[in-house]
Write an enzyme that holds these catalytic residues in place. Structure first.
Site, PDB file in Angstrom:
ATOM      1  N   GLN A 157       4.028   0.921  -1.762  1.00  0.00           N
ATOM      2  CA  GLN A 157       4.862   0.428  -0.660  1.00  0.00           C
ATOM      3  C   GLN A 157       6.209  -0.078  -1.194  1.00  0.00           C
ATOM      4  O   GLN A 157       6.254  -0.895  -2.105  1.00  0.00           O
ATOM      5  CB  GLN A 157       4.120  -0.706   0.077  1.00  0.00           C
ATOM      6  CG  GLN A 157       4.819  -1.211   1.298  1.00  0.00           C
ATOM      7  CD  GLN A 157       4.943  -0.158   2.408  1.00  0.00           C
ATOM      8  OE1 GLN A 157       3.987   0.524   2.746  1.00  0.00           O
ATOM      9  NE2 GLN A 157       6.132  -0.017   2.944  1.00  0.00           N
TER      10      GLN A 157
ATOM     11  N   LYS B 258      -1.392   1.141   7.688  1.00  0.00           N
ATOM     12  CA  LYS B 258      -1.833   2.347   6.973  1.00  0.00           C
ATOM     13  C   LYS B 258      -3.340   2.287   6.714  1.00  0.00           C
ATOM     14  O   LYS B 258      -4.040   3.291   6.850  1.00  0.00           O
ATOM     15  CB  LYS B 258      -1.041   2.499   5.662  1.00  0.00           C
ATOM     16  CG  LYS B 258       0.385   2.959   5.930  1.00  0.00           C
ATOM     17  CD  LYS B 258       1.333   2.785   4.767  1.00  0.00           C
ATOM     18  CE  LYS B 258       2.763   3.083   5.248  1.00  0.00           C
ATOM     19  NZ  LYS B 258       3.795   2.751   4.270  1.00  0.00           N
TER      20      LYS B 258
ATOM     21  N   ASP C 122       3.903  10.433   0.021  1.00  0.00           N
ATOM     22  CA  ASP C 122       5.170  10.057   0.650  1.00  0.00           C
ATOM     23  C   ASP C 122       6.228  11.159   0.458  1.00  0.00           C
ATOM     24  O   ASP C 122       7.277  11.137   1.085  1.00  0.00           O
ATOM     25  CB  ASP C 122       5.723   8.771   0.005  1.00  0.00           C
ATOM     26  CG  ASP C 122       5.452   7.539   0.855  1.00  0.00           C
ATOM     27  OD1 ASP C 122       5.271   7.697   2.079  1.00  0.00           O
ATOM     28  OD2 ASP C 122       5.438   6.432   0.281  1.00  0.00           O
TER      29      ASP C 122
END
Ligand code: NAP
Length: 285
Positions: A97, A53, A120
């Site tokens: 994460q 990322k 997300d």
């Protein structure tokens, strides 16, 4: 024999679009898009995802801010950090994460992220918006799948779409996005009966089960578009999808490989969401 859907090529074109828009924002508005990535503990797979990322941020001209926290970080400390990032104008998107260590409640942490920075699209506010079709952020993996289907020129409206898997991050939002495009959608799961028959009716089959080679060619309708979301690590270390590629590609019109199919799309769509977040926060979208 089917045509391969090249996820690397499609993701490269999404990232190129994002890069060009990000450059315009910098030049015309003096705005550098920022993504904060928070990782807690030493999960090796998470480490790889976070590094990828960060690399993607660099490639599209975003600023990435990494917060690598110790395994013993308390939930309160993590929530404090999320609150700081929520208020930081340089940070347009926040990604925590997953999975988090067991002593931290993932739901509490996700709920603490500002919905405006939830790139997300896991926050209940964003999940609700997806349900009613009024969304800014699409969950990255299903959004990537939609781009891959689009890249084949296949029209979704009126098609029989079967999604295997009903997780909150893949199966359910996937079904919703296909429905918004007027597909006739069936969602299958571990209690589904006659799975093979259901799959054989699918013009578009999206598989997100998490079991290597679960869907075989005899479950696929001649000419179907087959999207394999699965990422399974075999004993020999190889990455393998949920679809048995060799038998499936004899039936499908289009099929995604693993690796090189859905995987690269997820990060590309994360970059797109972060750009959208930056534009919205600055009144530009
Ligand atoms: P998950 O949360 O474990 O969900 C798996 C789903 O499969 C569940 O809904 C489960 O049904 C269903 N299932 C299990 N056994 C089944 C069976 N025998 N018949 C029919 N359905 C069955 O997994 P996930 O997070 O959605 O991920 C799915 C796969 O996609 C994994 O391989 C994951 O690594 C991969 N993935 C890839 C990306 C990417 O970027 N490429 C992103 C996310 C996930 P129940 O609900 O009834 O248990």
């Amino acid at each position: 024999m089917s045509q391969i859907i090249d996820g690397k090529a499609v993701s490269a074109s999404v990232k190129q679009e994002v890069k060009e828009e990000a450059a315009k924002l910098r030049e015309e508005k003096g705005l550098k898009v920022g993504l904060a990535v928070v990782i807690v503990g030493n999960n090796p797979a998470s480490r790889v995802y976070v590094n990828n990322k960060k690399k993607a941020c660099e490639a599209v001209g975003f600023q990435s801010y990494e917060y690598a926290l110790d395994e013993n970080t308390t939930q309160e400390q993590l929530l404090d950090l999320v609150n700081v990032l929520n208020r930081d104008d340089k940070v347009n998107g926040i990604l925590v994460q997953l999975p988090l260590p067991k002593h931290i409640d993932e739901k509490t942490v996700i709920n603490a992220i500002s919905p405006d920075k939830d790139v997300d699209a896991f926050h209940p506010v964003n999940v609700g918006k997806i349900m009613i079709g009024d969304y800014a952020f699409l969950p990255c993996t299903p959004a990537g799948v939609m781009r891959l289907i689009e890249s084949t020129g296949t029209k979704i409206a009126g098609k029989q779409c079967v999604v295997i898997g009903r997780s909150n991050i893949v199966g359910k939002p996937m079904a919703m996005l296909l429905l918004h495009e007027s597909g006739t959608v069936t969602v299958c799961h571990s209690k589904t009966q006659n799975l093979k028959e259901v799959c054989l009716g699918a013009d578009i089959l999206v598989v997100a089960v998490g079991r290597a080679n679960f869907v075989t060619g005899d479950m696929i309708k001649e000419g179907a578009v087959v999207i394999d979301v699965g990422m399974n690590r075999l004993d020999d270390g190889k990455l393998c999808g949920d679809v048995e590629y060799e038998s499936a590609e004899k039936k499908a019109s289009y099929i995604t490989p693993v690796p090189g199919g859905v995987g690269p799309m997820t990060i590309a769509m994360l970059m797109k969401n972060t750009l959208t977040a930056a534009k919205q926060q600055n009144g530009l979208a």
